[in-house]
Design a protein around this motif. Structure first.
Motif, short mmCIF file in Angstrom:
data_model
loop_
_atom_site.label_atom_id
_atom_site.label_comp_id
_atom_site.label_asym_id
_atom_site.label_seq_id
_atom_site.Cartn_x
_atom_site.Cartn_y
_atom_site.Cartn_z
N ILE A 105 0.33 -1.28 -0.10
CA ILE A 105 0.30 -0.13 0.34
C ILE A 105 1.39 1.32 0.03
O ILE A 105 0.34 2.43 0.13
CB ILE A 105 -1.12 0.04 1.23
N LEU A 106 2.42 1.24 -0.05
CA LEU A 106 3.26 2.42 -0.32
C LEU A 106 3.36 2.86 -1.33
O LEU A 106 3.65 2.27 -2.04
CB LEU A 106 4.74 1.75 1.07
N LYS A 107 3.46 4.02 -1.51
CA LYS A 107 3.25 4.68 -2.48
C LYS A 107 5.68 4.61 -2.54
O LYS A 107 5.83 4.41 -2.31
CB LYS A 107 3.68 6.22 -2.91
N SER A 108 5.70 4.92 -4.02
CA SER A 108 7.10 4.19 -4.27
C SER A 108 8.07 5.69 -3.23
O SER A 108 9.16 5.02 -2.90
CB SER A 108 7.34 4.92 -5.90
N ASP A 109 7.37 6.51 -3.23
CA ASP A 109 8.79 7.54 -2.20
C ASP A 109 8.55 6.77 -0.70
O ASP A 109 9.74 7.25 0.16
CB ASP A 109 8.32 8.90 -2.47
N GLU A 110 7.63 6.40 -0.39
CA GLU A 110 7.69 5.94 1.00
C GLU A 110 8.07 4.48 1.41
O GLU A 110 8.63 4.49 2.34
CB GLU A 110 5.60 5.90 1.82
N LEU A 111 8.06 3.92 0.03
CA LEU A 111 9.19 2.64 0.03
C LEU A 111 10.38 3.05 0.16
O LEU A 111 10.93 2.15 1.29
CB LEU A 111 8.14 1.63 -1.21
N ALA A 112 10.46 3.90 -0.54
CA ALA A 112 12.10 4.61 -0.30
C ALA A 112 12.45 5.12 0.82
O ALA A 112 13.46 4.70 0.96
CB ALA A 112 11.91 5.45 -1.31
N LYS A 113 11.17 5.43 1.16
CA LYS A 113 12.40 5.99 2.27
C LYS A 113 12.25 4.71 3.84
O LYS A 113 13.04 4.60 4.21
CB LYS A 113 11.00 6.93 3.07
#
Ligand code: ATP
Ligand code: MG
Length: 220
Positions: A72-80
């Motif tokens: 459910i994470l957006k790609s920037d959230e996942l990267a963080k």
């Protein structure tokens, strides 16, 4: 941080056929565990670590890190999340060949505000693990065991809650393998990191308390 895999499947699509590597796999790794994923070459250990680390996505099923469903994470959230919480020690080290050891280690924190503090840590920890004198060398000037220790430092510079180590003792002699095992144990004991190790080496696996034996999926 805890890790939960719920009913994971992973199918690779090759030009001629689909290959199912993981099938309905569920497992739980608790916060501060030292957990070994054990099995022969080609069974899917790297695939599994990549799913846990959010580098790859399962074909079906869920990966939860500290209760958060990665899908459910957006790609920037996942990267963080990956940058702040997960340290990945790759099977082939993945050090950049034109950067000195020290610059490889610094790479994940290059733009961070508290870089100064971390540089002090680099010198201290490098001396603790016996590579302080090697920091100004390029990777090809280092032994495998030294490169592995540089890769570990790069993976842990952000004090990750989860350390994923893919074949951390491959190609190392017994003395160097023991050094790596002791470093991973130390990170678990001193900082409470959850440590997940993929290995096909029984001797390495036997150093850790929890061993998960991977098996080939049973086809229907
Ligand atoms: N991107 C891909 N496309 C197709 N097949 C793949 C891909 N990545 C891996 N595989 C196949 O999936 C299987 C599992 O690979 P994986 O790298 O996870 O195994 P492993 O247990 O880590 O092996 P080793 O101990 O040799 O590192 C192998 O048969 C591999 O060839
Ligand atoms: Mg592998």
């Amino acid at each position: 941080m805890g890790i939960k895999l719920e009913n994971i499947s992973k199918i690779y699509q090759t030009p001629h056929k689909k290959v199912e590597i993981l099938k309905n796999l569920s497992l739980e790794i608790h916060d501060k565990d030292m957990f070994v994923i054990f099995g022969p070459s080609g069974i899917g250990k790297t695939t599994l670590l990549n799913l846990i680390g959010g580098i790859d996505k399962p074909t079906s099923g869920k990966v939860l890190i500290d209760g958060i469903d990665l899908s459910i994470l957006k790609s920037d959230e996942l990267a963080k999340l990956r940058k702040e919480k997960i340290g990945f020690i790759f099977q082939m080290f993945n050090l950049l060949s034109n950067l000195k050891a020290k610059d490889n280690i610094i790479l994940p924190i290059l733009l961070d505000k508290d870089m100064g503090k971390k540089i002090a840590w680099i010198n201290e920890f490098a001396s603790e693990i016996g590579i302080k004198e090697r920091l100004d060398h390029l990777p090809q000037e280092l032994s495998s065991g030294e490169q592995q220790r540089v890769a570990i430092m790069r993976a842990i510079i952000n004090s990750p809650s989860i350390i994923l180590a893919d074949e951390p003792t491959a190609d190392l002699d017994d003395a160097n393998a023991k050094k790596i095992i002791d470093i991973l144990k130390g990170l678990n004991q001193k900082y409470g990191s959850t440590v997940v190790i993929a290995t096909n080496d029984e001797k390495t696996a036997s150093n850790f308390p929890i061993i998960y034996q991977m098996k080939k999926p049973v086809s229907c």
